[in-house]
Design a protein around this motif. Structure first.
Motif, short mmCIF file in Angstrom:
data_model
loop_
_atom_site.label_atom_id
_atom_site.label_comp_id
_atom_site.label_asym_id
_atom_site.label_seq_id
_atom_site.Cartn_x
_atom_site.Cartn_y
_atom_site.Cartn_z
N VAL A 25 0.92 -1.21 -0.22
CA VAL A 25 0.00 0.16 -0.06
C VAL A 25 0.79 1.40 0.15
O VAL A 25 0.55 2.31 -0.76
N LYS A 26 1.93 1.21 0.84
CA LYS A 26 2.99 2.36 0.68
C LYS A 26 3.44 2.56 -0.59
O LYS A 26 3.81 3.78 -0.92
N GLU A 27 3.84 1.80 -1.09
CA GLU A 27 4.38 1.66 -2.59
C GLU A 27 3.47 2.15 -3.52
O GLU A 27 3.84 3.07 -4.37
N ILE A 28 2.09 1.66 -3.74
CA ILE A 28 1.32 2.45 -4.58
C ILE A 28 0.94 4.00 -4.05
O ILE A 28 0.99 4.61 -5.01
N LYS A 29 0.84 4.24 -2.85
CA LYS A 29 0.69 5.73 -2.53
C LYS A 29 2.04 6.44 -2.84
O LYS A 29 1.66 7.70 -3.36
N ASN A 30 3.21 6.09 -2.91
CA ASN A 30 4.23 6.70 -3.17
C ASN A 30 4.42 7.03 -4.55
O ASN A 30 4.52 8.06 -5.06
N GLY A 31 3.89 5.87 -5.30
CA GLY A 31 4.00 6.12 -6.77
C GLY A 31 2.86 7.23 -7.11
O GLY A 31 3.07 7.77 -8.27
N ARG A 32 1.69 7.07 -6.49
CA ARG A 32 0.63 8.06 -6.97
C ARG A 32 1.18 9.47 -6.43
O ARG A 32 0.80 10.39 -7.51
N LEU A 33 1.90 9.64 -5.67
CA LEU A 33 2.31 11.09 -5.15
C LEU A 33 3.44 11.45 -6.18
O LEU A 33 3.20 12.58 -6.43
N ALA A 34 4.26 10.36 -6.52
CA ALA A 34 5.32 10.95 -7.56
C ALA A 34 4.61 11.23 -8.83
O ALA A 34 5.03 12.26 -9.45
N MET A 35 3.24 10.33 -9.35
CA MET A 35 2.74 10.83 -10.53
C MET A 35 2.33 12.20 -10.34
O MET A 35 2.31 13.00 -11.19
N PHE A 36 1.61 12.54 -9.25
CA PHE A 36 0.94 13.64 -8.97
C PHE A 36 1.86 14.89 -9.06
O PHE A 36 1.57 16.11 -9.31
#
Length: 95
Positions: free
Chosen positions: A80-91
């Motif tokens: 979950v942390k990895e997915i959130k980190n990826g979404r934050l990086a894309m945003f």
């Protein structure tokens, strides 16, 4: 030179000097650079996809030197942390 003009130096007459040596890597040939990139990234992706199971793209497959996937609860939290980190990086690419 600044970091955001590094790609333009590839086509400059001097080319790119790796480690201060102009003869170390000939970076004038874009086809050779693309071929090396495809081979290196293709090898890494082939190694990554050899892991068995449906979740083969997550840690815990054939390469887990820190043992992050030993505990199932911690492993689920790390996913979950990895997915959130990826979404934050894309945003953050929006500026």
């Amino acid at each position: 030179p600044v970091w955001f003009k590094a790609g333009a130096q590839l086509f400059a007459p001097d080319g790119i000097d790796y480690l201060g040596s102009p003869g170390l890597i000939d970076a004038h040939n874009i086809i050779a650079i693309v071929a090396c990139q495809v081979l290196l990234m293709g090898g890494a992706e082939a190694y990554r996809t050899k892991a068995a199971g449906a979740d083969r793209t997550y840690p815990g497959g054939s390469f887990d030197p820190l043992g992050l996937a030993d505990d199932p609860d911690t492993f689920a939290e790390l996913k979950v942390k990895e997915i959130k980190n990826g979404r934050l990086a894309m945003f953050s690419m929006f500026g």
